[in-house]
Motif scaffolding. Structure first.
Motif, short mmCIF file in Angstrom:
data_model
loop_
_atom_site.label_atom_id
_atom_site.label_comp_id
_atom_site.label_asym_id
_atom_site.label_seq_id
_atom_site.Cartn_x
_atom_site.Cartn_y
_atom_site.Cartn_z
N THR A 28 0.87 -1.18 0.00
CA THR A 28 0.00 0.00 0.00
C THR A 28 0.90 1.22 0.00
O THR A 28 1.30 1.72 1.05
CB THR A 28 -0.92 0.01 1.24
OG1 THR A 28 -1.63 -1.22 1.31
CG2 THR A 28 -1.91 1.16 1.16
N PRO A 29 1.25 1.72 -1.17
CA PRO A 29 2.27 2.77 -1.25
C PRO A 29 1.74 4.13 -0.83
O PRO A 29 0.60 4.49 -1.11
CB PRO A 29 2.64 2.77 -2.73
CG PRO A 29 1.39 2.34 -3.42
CD PRO A 29 0.74 1.35 -2.49
N GLU A 30 2.59 4.87 -0.16
CA GLU A 30 2.24 6.23 0.23
C GLU A 30 3.52 6.99 0.51
O GLU A 30 4.37 6.55 1.29
CB GLU A 30 1.34 6.24 1.46
CG GLU A 30 0.88 7.62 1.86
CD GLU A 30 -0.07 7.61 3.05
OE1 GLU A 30 -0.45 8.69 3.51
OE2 GLU A 30 -0.40 6.50 3.53
N LEU A 31 3.67 8.14 -0.12
CA LEU A 31 4.83 8.98 0.13
C LEU A 31 4.62 9.77 1.42
O LEU A 31 3.53 10.25 1.71
CB LEU A 31 5.04 9.96 -1.03
CG LEU A 31 5.55 9.37 -2.34
CD1 LEU A 31 5.57 10.46 -3.42
CD2 LEU A 31 6.94 8.79 -2.17
N TYR A 45 7.09 0.23 -5.56
CA TYR A 45 6.57 -0.60 -4.47
C TYR A 45 6.29 -2.00 -4.99
O TYR A 45 6.45 -2.28 -6.18
CB TYR A 45 5.34 0.04 -3.84
CG TYR A 45 4.04 -0.15 -4.60
CD1 TYR A 45 3.01 -0.92 -4.06
CD2 TYR A 45 3.84 0.43 -5.84
CE1 TYR A 45 1.82 -1.10 -4.75
CE2 TYR A 45 2.66 0.26 -6.53
CZ TYR A 45 1.64 -0.50 -5.98
OH TYR A 45 0.48 -0.69 -6.67
N ARG A 46 5.84 -2.91 -4.11
CA ARG A 46 5.73 -4.32 -4.46
C ARG A 46 4.37 -4.70 -5.01
O ARG A 46 4.14 -5.85 -5.38
CB ARG A 46 6.04 -5.19 -3.24
CG ARG A 46 7.47 -5.06 -2.73
CD ARG A 46 7.68 -5.92 -1.50
NE ARG A 46 7.46 -7.32 -1.79
CZ ARG A 46 6.92 -8.20 -0.96
NH1 ARG A 46 6.49 -7.79 0.21
NH2 ARG A 46 6.79 -9.44 -1.29
N GLY A 47 3.46 -3.77 -5.09
CA GLY A 47 2.11 -4.09 -5.56
C GLY A 47 2.00 -4.14 -7.07
O GLY A 47 2.89 -3.74 -7.80
N PRO A 48 0.84 -4.62 -7.58
CA PRO A 48 0.67 -4.82 -9.02
C PRO A 48 0.17 -3.59 -9.77
O PRO A 48 0.22 -3.54 -10.99
CB PRO A 48 -0.38 -5.93 -9.09
CG PRO A 48 -1.22 -5.70 -7.86
CD PRO A 48 -0.27 -5.21 -6.80
N ASP A 49 -0.35 -2.58 -9.05
CA ASP A 49 -1.02 -1.47 -9.70
C ASP A 49 -0.10 -0.27 -9.89
O ASP A 49 0.78 -0.02 -9.05
CB ASP A 49 -2.25 -1.03 -8.89
CG ASP A 49 -3.27 -2.16 -8.74
OD1 ASP A 49 -3.43 -2.92 -9.72
OD2 ASP A 49 -3.87 -2.27 -7.65
N ARG A 50 -0.31 0.45 -10.97
CA ARG A 50 0.41 1.70 -11.22
C ARG A 50 -0.26 2.80 -10.40
O ARG A 50 -1.48 2.90 -10.38
CB ARG A 50 0.38 2.03 -12.70
CG ARG A 50 1.28 3.20 -13.09
CD ARG A 50 1.09 3.53 -14.57
NE ARG A 50 1.97 4.59 -14.97
CZ ARG A 50 3.08 4.43 -15.68
NH1 ARG A 50 3.43 3.21 -16.08
NH2 ARG A 50 3.83 5.46 -16.02
#
Length: 211
Positions: A181-184, A204-209
């Protein structure tokens, strides 16, 4: 996976015991091996030369020679801190990374990636180093790669895992997140502003752009 771990550990042992004296006759294989183990514990952290010398009970000149040797053999990568003004409180210490994540994981006896990612101490630094190697490999035309870290007076830290410079005026700000769950952070955003980044990238390690 168990066979892979055995192979990787055998490779590391053979490299330090047999190959290294043939490559560099003046090297001290035991010291190089002990530094490698130390670096596996310090992966991706700011490197304190004097502290490392005390831990390894060696002099600065000897340890710097070991570091230069492992860099020359492409076993480790050195990242310098990005600095616009040496008078400011930006981190001055470099970071050293073991470039092959499989060899790093072998030092911890991890048979596969899932074991490494389940280790709270190693997971973030391992993923960050892996991503940095991929990103640097993909940016072969860049003139410099470094990181940014600037502690603030109130305890906040502005930082970026990787800064890619194409020219004196073209910079990419790259932050690497281990989670899915990416967040800057606010510190990431401030750091990108401070270096005058033309592009900002989150890995990040997730599949979504994400944008």
């Amino acid at each position: 996976e168990g066979e892979s771990l055995i192979w990787r550990r055998s490779y590391i042992d053979a490299f330090f015991r047999n190959d290294l004296p043939l490559i560099e006759s003046q090297s001290e294989p035991d010291l190089v091996r002990r530094f490698w183990r130390l670096l596996s514990a310090w992966q991706g952290r700011d490197f304190k030369l004097q502290k490392a010398c005390r831990s390894l009970r060696t002099g600065e000149d000897k340890l710097l020679a070991v570091i230069a040797l492992l860099e020359r053999l492409h076993m480790i990568r050195k990242l310098e801190p990005w600095m616009s003004n040496p008078g400011k409180r930006q981190t001055a210490s470099p970071r050293y990374l073991i470039r092959d994540s499989g060899l790093l994981h072998a030092e911890y006896n991890f048979a596969d990636q899932s074991e490494a990612m389940a280790n709270a101490t190693l997971a973030g630094h391992s993923w960050e180093a892996f991503a940095i190697e991929c990103l640097i490999g993909a940016s072969t035309g860049a003139r410099d790669h470094c990181f940014f870290r600037e502690p603030g007076s109130t305890g906040q830290v502005d930082e970026l895992d990787l800064v890619v410079e194409d020219s004196a005026t073209s910079r990419w700000a790259i932050e690497i997140k281990q989670g899915r769950t990416p967040e800057l952070s606010a510190g990431n955003r401030r750091a990108a502003n401070k270096i005058g980044a033309q592009k900002r990238i989150l890995v990040y390690r997730g599949p979504d752009r994400v944008s």
